[in-house]
Design a protein around this motif. Structure first.
Motif, PDB file in Angstrom:
ATOM      1  N   ILE A  45      64.921  32.970  54.526  1.00 22.06           N
ATOM      2  CA  ILE A  45      63.931  32.189  53.767  1.00 22.06           C
ATOM      3  C   ILE A  45      62.793  33.093  53.296  1.00 22.06           C
ATOM      4  CG2 ILE A  45      62.167  30.392  53.962  1.00 22.06           C
ATOM      5  CD1 ILE A  45      64.126  28.848  55.735  1.00 22.06           C
ATOM      6  N   ASP A  46      62.297  33.968  54.174  1.00 21.43           N
ATOM      7  CA  ASP A  46      61.230  34.894  53.793  1.00 21.43           C
ATOM      8  C   ASP A  46      61.686  35.822  52.672  1.00 21.43           C
ATOM      9  OD1 ASP A  46      59.550  33.790  55.673  1.00 21.43           O
ATOM     10  OD2 ASP A  46      59.854  35.392  57.164  1.00 21.43           O
ATOM     11  N   GLU A  54      61.799  33.854  49.410  1.00 17.89           N
ATOM     12  CA  GLU A  54      60.435  33.626  48.902  1.00 17.89           C
ATOM     13  C   GLU A  54      59.862  34.905  48.294  1.00 17.89           C
ATOM     14  OE1 GLU A  54      58.876  30.725  48.540  1.00 17.89           O
ATOM     15  OE2 GLU A  54      60.692  29.794  49.340  1.00 17.89           O
TER      16      GLU A  54
END
Length: 79
Positions: free
Chosen positions: A32-33, A36
């Motif tokens: 997810i990081d 993003e």
């Protein structure tokens, strides 16, 4: 297995499963990081491209007694 031989298989399996679950969650968070960060980089690139389209620049290139010279400018627009 007798206790004196370390026969706590149930506890060991439970701990292994907990560690596996934690590692999977951490991996998901890292993905997810990364996504993003990639979105932010793409957005930044898009903004730069839009600015470049709005500010058309011309590459000036020439050769003289000082050597080969070049630079970008938006002061002179050659089409």
């Amino acid at each position: 297995m007798p206790g004196w031989l370390g026969g706590k298989r149930k506890q060991r399996k439970e701990i292994e499963n907990n560690v596996k679950e934690i590692n999977e969650k951490n991996s998901f968070i890292n993905v997810i990081d990364t996504v993003e960060s990639a979105k932010a980089a793409i957005s930044l690139g898009d903004n730069v491209m839009e600015q470049m389209k709005m500010k058309q620049q011309t590459l000036l290139y020439w050769e003289d007694e000082n050597g080969i010279n070049s630079y970008y400018t938006s002061d002179v627009l050659i089409k």
